[in-house]
Design an enzyme around this catalytic site. Structure first.
Site, PDB file in Angstrom:
ATOM      1  N   GLY A  10       0.826  -1.210   0.000  1.00 12.97           N
ATOM      2  CA  GLY A  10       0.000   0.000   0.000  1.00 12.97           C
ATOM      3  C   GLY A  10       0.856   1.253   0.000  1.00 12.97           C
ATOM      4  O   GLY A  10       2.088   1.192  -0.086  1.00 12.97           O
ATOM      5  N   PHE A  11       0.181   2.366   0.125  1.00 14.57           N
ATOM      6  CA  PHE A  11       0.878   3.663   0.067  1.00 14.57           C
ATOM      7  C   PHE A  11       1.905   3.800   1.203  1.00 14.57           C
ATOM      8  O   PHE A  11       3.115   3.906   0.951  1.00 14.57           O
ATOM      9  CB  PHE A  11      -0.191   4.773   0.081  1.00 14.57           C
ATOM     10  CG  PHE A  11       0.262   6.093   0.603  1.00 14.57           C
ATOM     11  CD1 PHE A  11       1.360   6.734   0.043  1.00 14.57           C
ATOM     12  CD2 PHE A  11      -0.413   6.708   1.657  1.00 14.57           C
ATOM     13  CE1 PHE A  11       1.788   7.965   0.527  1.00 14.57           C
ATOM     14  CE2 PHE A  11      -0.003   7.933   2.142  1.00 14.57           C
ATOM     15  CZ  PHE A  11       1.111   8.569   1.579  1.00 14.57           C
ATOM     16  N   ILE A  12       1.470   3.732   2.440  1.00 16.64           N
ATOM     17  CA  ILE A  12       2.417   3.897   3.556  1.00 16.64           C
ATOM     18  C   ILE A  12       3.279   2.635   3.694  1.00 16.64           C
ATOM     19  O   ILE A  12       4.491   2.716   3.913  1.00 16.64           O
ATOM     20  CB  ILE A  12       1.671   4.197   4.875  1.00 16.64           C
ATOM     21  CG1 ILE A  12       0.811   5.460   4.737  1.00 16.64           C
ATOM     22  CG2 ILE A  12       2.674   4.373   6.028  1.00 16.64           C
ATOM     23  CD1 ILE A  12      -0.081   5.772   5.935  1.00 16.64           C
ATOM     24  N   ASP A  31      -0.111  -8.800   1.616  1.00 13.12           N
ATOM     25  CA  ASP A  31      -1.046  -7.809   1.064  1.00 13.12           C
ATOM     26  C   ASP A  31      -2.066  -8.533   0.188  1.00 13.12           C
ATOM     27  O   ASP A  31      -1.718  -9.489  -0.514  1.00 13.12           O
ATOM     28  CB  ASP A  31      -0.272  -6.778   0.219  1.00 13.12           C
ATOM     29  CG  ASP A  31      -1.007  -5.460   0.122  1.00 13.12           C
ATOM     30  OD1 ASP A  31      -0.491  -4.454   0.631  1.00 13.12           O
ATOM     31  OD2 ASP A  31      -2.123  -5.420  -0.447  1.00 13.12           O
ATOM     32  N   GLY A  36      -3.572  -1.860  -2.523  1.00 15.40           N
ATOM     33  CA  GLY A  36      -2.128  -1.809  -2.784  1.00 15.40           C
ATOM     34  C   GLY A  36      -1.837  -2.254  -4.209  1.00 15.40           C
ATOM     35  O   GLY A  36      -2.721  -2.728  -4.911  1.00 15.40           O
ATOM     36  N   LEU A  76      -0.317  -2.678   9.024  1.00 13.19           N
ATOM     37  CA  LEU A  76      -0.898  -1.533   8.308  1.00 13.19           C
ATOM     38  C   LEU A  76      -2.087  -1.934   7.446  1.00 13.19           C
ATOM     39  O   LEU A  76      -2.814  -1.065   6.960  1.00 13.19           O
ATOM     40  CB  LEU A  76       0.166  -0.869   7.406  1.00 13.19           C
ATOM     41  CG  LEU A  76       1.125   0.116   8.076  1.00 13.19           C
ATOM     42  CD1 LEU A  76       2.125  -0.601   8.973  1.00 13.19           C
ATOM     43  CD2 LEU A  76       1.863   0.944   7.050  1.00 13.19           C
ATOM     44  N   THR A  95     -12.869  -6.512   7.781  1.00 17.73           N
ATOM     45  CA  THR A  95     -11.412  -6.525   7.574  1.00 17.73           C
ATOM     46  C   THR A  95     -10.709  -5.817   8.730  1.00 17.73           C
ATOM     47  O   THR A  95      -9.708  -6.311   9.265  1.00 17.73           O
ATOM     48  CB  THR A  95     -11.049  -5.799   6.254  1.00 17.73           C
ATOM     49  OG1 THR A  95     -11.737  -6.440   5.199  1.00 17.73           O
ATOM     50  CG2 THR A  95      -9.561  -5.815   5.990  1.00 17.73           C
ATOM     51  N   TYR A 149     -15.619   3.092  10.604  1.00 18.56           N
ATOM     52  CA  TYR A 149     -14.152   3.025  10.498  1.00 18.56           C
ATOM     53  C   TYR A 149     -13.523   3.415  11.836  1.00 18.56           C
ATOM     54  O   TYR A 149     -12.643   2.717  12.352  1.00 18.56           O
ATOM     55  CB  TYR A 149     -13.682   3.965   9.379  1.00 18.56           C
ATOM     56  CG  TYR A 149     -12.186   3.969   9.149  1.00 18.56           C
ATOM     57  CD1 TYR A 149     -11.529   2.846   8.651  1.00 18.56           C
ATOM     58  CD2 TYR A 149     -11.430   5.112   9.414  1.00 18.56           C
ATOM     59  CE1 TYR A 149     -10.159   2.858   8.430  1.00 18.56           C
ATOM     60  CE2 TYR A 149     -10.058   5.130   9.192  1.00 18.56           C
ATOM     61  CZ  TYR A 149      -9.426   4.004   8.697  1.00 18.56           C
ATOM     62  OH  TYR A 149      -8.074   4.020   8.487  1.00 18.56           O
TER      63      TYR A 149
END
Ligand code: UDP
Length: 328
Positions: A10-12, A31, A36, A76, A95, A149
């Site tokens: 993913g991004f981070i 992942d 991602g 993450l 999730t 969330y």
């Protein structure tokens, strides 16, 4: 040392993976490639110290298959982005709740230390300037999709804390405020890459609501070293740390900054929340962190200015758009 990074594509996660490899650690990335991408790991794809596993954190067998020799887990993996949460609310909730429990169980079984990423969303509608880790949460009705969330992440925090205090797992929690930088995509909702893409392609920038709501955007490269420092530091375990930038900007100002920085001829349009996200949406009017705890513990400081952070996203999105055009 071998580390597991869930959500490592993913991004981070991909920036964290690069950082860990740069410190000569071995990295296993788990992942499911829902948000991602392999492209995020392109720079390190051939590295013999990197293993990439395609699978879900909700699948205990997939997590177990990653655990051999793992001493540190960076958790993450999560359903992210306001569009994702609003459109796939039930899946996202599952999730974000189940995945964390599965990964905490793996940490317990293998005596690995674990960092769990939470979010500034847990503060909800608390508009204090300089939110501190012990501040109260102000959240809306559990029947409003957006808050699911925050609820899931808040429960993840409680789980993590209890795995530490009752079961002796070495844990660190971080609450990430709006984190941006290269590789972040706009399609899941994130405002900075959305505005940049709109500006670069000459479309109107879509400011949701009044545009007077504010956020603080922190460069991902300021955040990532702090994740590693906090998990490495035994004296940091057992608590939660805010990580973010103190530089506040309204969303309308952000749109103007992006237009100026890209020298775009785009206009700005206001879009009602209901049109943007569907019925029953509530936004936060302000979200500003106090990061004194992380500063004191590991010297955390957001060093990139907002302008530098925006410029980094512009450079990345320009390159991506060029590649997309060349590939047509
Ligand atoms: N936003 C906006 N236009 C967009 C996307 C988002 O005005 O195209 C607004 C959004 O309503 C919120 C802010 O920008 O007020 C930050 O949104 P984002 O989804 O990036 O993060 P979060 O809401 O989680 O802080």
């Amino acid at each position: 040392m071998r580390c597991l990074v869930t959500g490592g594509a993913g991004f981070i996660g991909s920036h964290l993976t690069e950082r860990l490899l740069g410190e000569n650690r071995e990295v296993v990335v788990l992942d499911d490639f829902s948000t991602g991408s392999e492209q995020n790991l392109a720079a390190v794809a051939g590295d013999p110290r990197l293993r990439i596993v395609r699978g879900s954190v909700c699948d205990p067998a997939a997590v177990e298959s990653c655990m051999e020799g793992v001493e540190q887990i960076y958790h993450l993996a999560a359903a992210v982005g306001v569009f994702t949460i609003m459109q796939k609310t039930l899946d996202s909730l599952r999730t974000n709740l189940l995945g964390t429990e599965v990964v905490l169980d793996a940490a317990l079984r293998h005596d690995a230390r674990i960092l769990v990423t939470s979010t500034s969303e847990v503060y909800g509608k608390n508009t204090s300037i300089g939110l501190k880790e012990d501040d109260d949460r102000v959240v809306g009705s559990p029947l409003k999709n957006r808050w699911s969330y925050a609820e899931a992440k808040a429960l993840d925090e409680t789980f993590t804390y209890l795995y530490g205090s009752e079961l002796g797992v070495r844990t660190v929690l971080v609450r990430l405020f709006n984190t941006v930088g290269p590789r972040q995509r706009g399609r899941y909702g994130m405002v900075v890459p959305r505005f940049v893409d709109q500006a670069l392609t000459g479309q109107p920038l879509t400011v949701f609501g009044t545009g007077r709501q504010t956020r603080c955007f922190c460069h991902v490269l300021d955040v990532v070293p702090a994740l590693v420092a906090l998990l490495d530091d035994e004296s940091a375990h057992g608590t939660v740390y805010n990580l973010g930038s103190p530089e506040q900007v309204s969303i309308e100002e952000l749109a103007e900054l992006v237009i100026a920085a890209t020298a775009s001829s785009s206009s700005i349009v206001k879009v009602p929340y209901q049109e943007a996200y569907g019925a029953g949406y509530e936004d936060m009017q302000r979200r500003v962190p106090n990061c004194a705890r992380a500063a004191q513990q590991v010297g955390f400081r957001a060093v990139h200015s907002l302008r530098e952070t925006i410029d980094a996203v512009i450079d990345d999105r320009r390159a991506q758009l060029r590649t997309a055009v060349a590939g047509r």
